[in-house]
Design an enzyme around this catalytic site. Structure first.
Site, PDB file in Angstrom:
ATOM      1  CG  HIS A   1       0.314  -2.867  -2.679  1.00 50.71           C
ATOM      2  ND1 HIS A   1       0.415  -1.944  -3.407  1.00 50.71           N
ATOM      3  CD2 HIS A   1      -0.038  -3.624  -3.794  1.00 50.71           C
ATOM      4  CE1 HIS A   1       0.200  -1.953  -4.700  1.00 50.71           C
ATOM      5  NE2 HIS A   1      -0.097  -3.057  -5.132  1.00 50.71           N
TER       6      HIS A   1
ATOM      7  CG  ASP B   1       0.256  -9.432  -6.431  1.00 51.76           C
ATOM      8  OD1 ASP B   1      -0.344  -9.565  -7.382  1.00 51.76           O
ATOM      9  OD2 ASP B   1       0.790  -8.554  -5.863  1.00 51.76           O
TER      10      ASP B   1
END
Length: 436
Positions: free
Chosen positions: A312, A370
């Protein structure tokens, strides 16, 4: 220029003239302090240069705090892990909007108010019909949300706290209805109206999957997973879409226009489209046997291929939201008893490798939020075109909270970033017949 730091300020020294300039330091509650550069241009005739604003604090906020190195996410001071385990999405909405968790009486009233704002103005049905039947649901959502200001004139005066409150409630409550209608429109099914006896997450799933032909009962495991997804995506500090909402709002635009602008920003694949990219990657891998070859490609610096859903930009250690959704993901897969689903088999094998492979561990490329949300959506039968729509549905309350905070902040002014100009200097115009 060079700089030195003391406890309360930075001192910049112009190496050419020896002139010193003092920049005050503003203390944060937690996290990095900031240098106040508001007078820098007036005093030095220089701008700061920060593409992407990655080192620039654009506002003061009390809503969300992120520590990417430690994997910390706080809503109004509450760790995301505690909220996901013990709270529900409407309660988190109240927290983000008002700064405190509600009392039992406040929670009951808030749930009632959000529930009874969930219907759309009936004339909006005609607005939906103006889109092509194959329109992307995000395009529909962006247009419909922007059009709400044409239907709800009684909540567009941003100087009136009551108008802002009504608009905030309407946006939070109507977004699931708009999202579900965008989906129904895309598949040619009749719209399903919300039900006041269902929870927020249950109502959305009901509007997504019910038909007038038969009774539909919402699976509680799926509703619980959806509720957690909504909580985890409710806000995430000053990201691209939130900054867009604030920038649009700084001009005095009405809240429906501002949230529509945020939806447009979220639509970008580098922002809200990440979980859709995960599914596209799984389809490209095609079979679990092909995973080793793709991992080798990911390790090759000369290969542009990237493993989507791992690591991330903000969280350099681990994504705290991913740990929560990991459990929900496996609960959903177990509940649905899905077998012989190639994409999900690939995803689970990728997860196993990422948690054991030295390369992933060394680079801290853990599965992110995600990765798991995309798998959950796939297992629920939600098409990839709806993934970002669900993200927008969850993030609306964060946008609204940030917008309200900006409006109430007396130090805020219209956004006006500056630039480093590298184009032509002044030159004289030539008539067309003299140009060669």
């Amino acid at each position: 220029m060079s700089d030195t730091k003391n406890n309360d300020s930075f001192t910049l020294t112009d190496n050419r003239s020896g002139q010193e300039y003092v920049l005050p330091v503003i203390k944060s509650a937690i996290g990095p302090d900031v240098m106040d550069v508001r007078k820098l241009y007036a005093e030095t005739d220089h701008f700061t240069y920060d593409p992407g604003f990655t080192s620039t604090g654009s506002c003061e906020s009390k809503i969300t705090y992120i520590d990417g190195d430690q994997g910390i996410l706080l809503y109004r001071g509450y760790p995301i892990e505690q909220l996901a385990e013990h709270s529900d999405f409407p309660e988190v909405c109240y927290l983000l909007l008002y700064g405190e968790l509600p009392t039992p009486e406040q929670k009951k009233k808030f749930n009632h108010d959000i529930t009874y704002h969930s219907m759309l103005h009936e004339q909006l049905m005609y607005f939906f019909r103006g889109f092509r039947r194959d329109a992307h649901p995000m395009a529909v959502m962006c247009g419909v949300v922007g059009a709400l200001s044409a239907f709800y004139h009684d909540s567009t005066d941003i100087t009136d706290p009551k108008h802002r409150m009504i608009a905030s409630y309407r946006l939070v409550s109507k977004m699931p209805t708009i999202a579900a209608m965008a989906y129904k429109f895309s598949i040619g099914q009749p719209y399903i109206y919300p039900r006041n006896d269902l929870s927020f997450a249950e109502n959305f799933l009901y509007m997504m999957y019910a038909t007038p032909c038969e009774e539909y009962r919402v699976n509680p495991i799926l509703a619980k997973a959806m509720d957690k997804i909504l909580i985890l995506h409710a806000d995430h500090e000053q990201n691209a879409s939130t900054s867009t909402v604030r920038l649009a709002g700084s001009s005095g635009a009405n809240p429906f226009a501002c949230i529509s602008a945020g939806i447009a920003s979220l639509w970008g694949p580098a922002h809200g489209g990440a979980n859709e990219a995960v599914l596209n990657m799984l389809e490209e891998i095609e079979h679990p046997d092909n995973i080793p070859a793709f991992i080798e490609r990911a390790k090759d610096k000369d290969d542009p291929f990237r493993l989507m859903g791992f690591g991330h930009r903000v969280y350099k250690n681990f994504d705290p939201r991913a740990k929560i959704l990991q459990q929900s993901c496996h609960e959903v897969l177990d509940e649905l008893g899905i077998t012989n689903e190639p994409l999900l088999d690939i995803a689970m094998e990728l997860e196993r490798i990422a948690l054991e492979d030295d390369y992933f561990i060394e680079k801290k490329l853990y599965p992110n939020v995600d990765f798991y949300s995309g798998i959950i959506y796939r297992a629920m039968g939600i098409p990839t075109s709806m993934f970002t729509v669900l993200f927008a549905m969850a993030r609306t309350v964060g946008w609204v909270a940030q917008w309200n905070e900006m409006i109430e902040d007396p130090s805020q002014k219209i956004g006006r970033p500056r630039q480093l100009y590298t184009g032509e200097t002044e030159r004289k115009f030539k008539p067309v017949h003299k140009r060669r």
